[in-house]
Design an enzyme around this catalytic site. Structure first.
Site, mmCIF file in Angstrom:
data_model
loop_
_atom_site.group_PDB
_atom_site.id
_atom_site.type_symbol
_atom_site.label_atom_id
_atom_site.label_comp_id
_atom_site.label_asym_id
_atom_site.label_seq_id
_atom_site.Cartn_x
_atom_site.Cartn_y
_atom_site.Cartn_z
ATOM 1 N N LYS A 169 -2.154 -1.459 -3.904
ATOM 2 C CA LYS A 169 -3.004 -0.279 -3.859
ATOM 3 C C LYS A 169 -2.161 0.982 -3.925
ATOM 4 O O LYS A 169 -1.164 1.053 -3.207
ATOM 5 C CB LYS A 169 -3.774 -0.328 -2.538
ATOM 6 N N LYS B 291 0.854 -1.182 0.000
ATOM 7 C CA LYS B 291 0.000 0.000 0.000
ATOM 8 C C LYS B 291 0.886 1.227 0.000
ATOM 9 O O LYS B 291 1.699 1.423 0.902
ATOM 10 C CB LYS B 291 -0.907 -0.007 1.229
ATOM 11 N N LYS C 126 1.171 10.085 5.557
ATOM 12 C CA LYS C 126 1.268 8.674 5.940
ATOM 13 C C LYS C 126 2.563 8.025 5.440
ATOM 14 O O LYS C 126 2.688 6.804 5.412
ATOM 15 C CB LYS C 126 0.027 7.922 5.436
ATOM 16 N N TYR D 228 -15.133 0.802 -7.164
ATOM 17 C CA TYR D 228 -16.419 1.483 -6.990
ATOM 18 C C TYR D 228 -17.300 1.304 -8.221
ATOM 19 O O TYR D 228 -18.482 1.604 -8.180
ATOM 20 C CB TYR D 228 -16.171 2.969 -6.686
HETATM 21 C C1 PBG Z 1 -7.573 3.341 5.387
HETATM 22 C C2 PBG Z 1 -7.832 3.198 3.926
HETATM 23 C C3 PBG Z 1 -7.631 4.140 2.911
HETATM 24 C C4 PBG Z 1 -8.152 3.575 1.761
HETATM 25 C C5 PBG Z 1 -8.626 2.307 2.075
HETATM 26 N N1 PBG Z 1 -8.398 2.086 3.419
HETATM 27 C C6 PBG Z 1 -7.099 5.519 2.957
HETATM 28 C C7 PBG Z 1 -5.764 5.786 3.491
HETATM 29 O O1 PBG Z 1 -4.953 4.909 3.725
HETATM 30 O O2 PBG Z 1 -5.506 6.967 3.722
HETATM 31 C C8 PBG Z 1 -8.218 4.249 0.413
HETATM 32 C C9 PBG Z 1 -9.294 3.750 -0.506
HETATM 33 C C10 PBG Z 1 -9.595 4.643 -1.653
HETATM 34 O O3 PBG Z 1 -8.955 5.697 -1.868
HETATM 35 O O4 PBG Z 1 -10.515 4.287 -2.403
HETATM 36 N N2 PBG Z 1 -6.322 3.068 5.849
#
Ligand code: PBG
Length: 331
Positions: free
Chosen positions: A256, A201, A225, A321
């Site tokens: 992701k 991620k 983050k 989505y």
């Molecule tokens: C939470 C999380 C996030 C997403 C999924 N779980 C946001 C982030 O890490 O700030 C993003 C999903 C999206 O943008 O569709 N940790």
């Protein structure tokens, strides 16, 4: 240079008509490829549209049940639920995350009760519950502490498993969380609860609209983050993340965001025999919709092409989505 076999070989032959294109297609989409992310809010009979995600909104639980029914009817195997926690319940330590009566646990119980066969995926991370919007706990200096965060994530995972969640999806990027959650699940008699780790991620700017949807993130300062999510510059490191999560007991992994990281999906699937999922994130959805609204892109065409690209890269499935819309088109 490689030798040309023209005209014995004419690659356009197998593109010349629809039937032969269908016959030689190497990849395809099916509703079974999709996991549909849905946002949940408090109240009854509520639907709150999210401006930056046309067609996506937050549903109160009664409305969520209607969406779950739609998923079942369309042959979508699983939904991923995300809560919009009321501001008054957010704290520095995000303790609402471990409240067995919280919104997400209630939603899981209701959906499971109504549609036991529909898979439910839930995030494990503190960002919907912290007043600072980070996925973990902060120390006095603002550093996100790893091990103490993992302890609370384990308790969050436990409440989700108890509520009936099928797949725990740690999205926090703390080190060691997958193993700690797996140990808890084994010790607490949840041997069949699965873990789909957000293994690779990235610290991405493509999550913006999601953070609007769950009301998190506007207060993230400094490095955002970046001290826990991955640097977009890196790809070898993604393989190390995946290896760690597999060794700790992940059943599936995730990459992701999606489209800007297809190379990572391909490397992961080439390197490991584990189902790898792609998350086509909120910013990707927003981007395609915005261009379509301006008439600059054909919405249906880019929806289908972007999703098919994940399959070609090797993804076992896609969190998107577009799930209900694409499933409708495929029906
Ligand atoms: C939470 C999380 C996030 C997403 C999924 N779980 C946001 C982030 O890490 O700030 C993003 C999903 C999206 O943008 O569709 N940790």
């Amino acid at each position: 240079m490689t030798e040309s076999h023209f005209p014995y070989q004419r690659l356009r032959r197998t593109r010349s008509t629809r039937f032969i294109r269908d016959m030689v297609a190497e990849n395809s989409l099916s509703p079974a490829d999709f996991i549909w992310p849905l946002f949940v809010c408090e109240g009854t009979n509520i639907y709150e549209p999210i401006a930056s995600m046309p067609g996506v909104g937050r549903h109160s639980i009664d409305k969520l049940i209607e969406q779950a029914k739609r998923a079942v009817q369309l042959g979508i195997p699983a939904i991923a639920l995300f809560p919009k926690t009321p501001e008054a319940l957010k704290t520095a330590n995000g303790t609402e995350a471990v409240n067995k009566g919280n919104l997400i646990c209630e939603a899981v119980r209701e959906v499971k009760g109504a549609f036991p066969e529909l898979g439910i995926v839930c995030d494990v991370a503190l960002d919907p519950y912290t007043d600072h919007g980070h996925d973990g706990l902060l120390d006095e200096t603002g550093h996100i502490v790893n091990d103490a965060t993992v302890e609370i994530l384990v308790e969050q995972a436990r409440t989700l498993a108890e509520a009936g969640c099928d797949i725990i999806a740690p999205s926090d990027m703390m080190d060691g969380r997958v193993g700690a959650i797996r140990d808890m699940l084994e010790a607490s008699n949840f041997p069949n609860v699965m873990i789909m780790s957000y293994a690779a991620k990235y610290a991405s700017a493509f999550y913006g609209p999601f953070r609007d949807a769950v009301g998190a993130g506007s207060k993230l300062g400094g490095d955002g983050k970046k001290t826990y999510q991955m640097d977009p510059a890196n790809s070898d490191e993604a393989l190390r993340e995946v290896a760690a999560d597999i060794s700790e007991g992940a059943d599936m992994v995730m990459v992701k965001p999606g489209m800007p990281y297809l190379d990572i999906i391909q490397r992961v699937t080439d390197s490991y025999n584990i189902p790898c999922f792609a998350y086509q994130v909120s910013g990707e959805y927003a981007m395609l919709n915005a261009a379509a609204e301006k008439g600059w892109l054909d919405r249906n065409a880019v929806m289908q092409e972007s999703l098919l690209a994940f399959k070609r890269a090797g993804a076992a499935g896609i969190l998107t989505y577009f799930a209900p819309e694409m499933a409708e088109k495929l029906a």
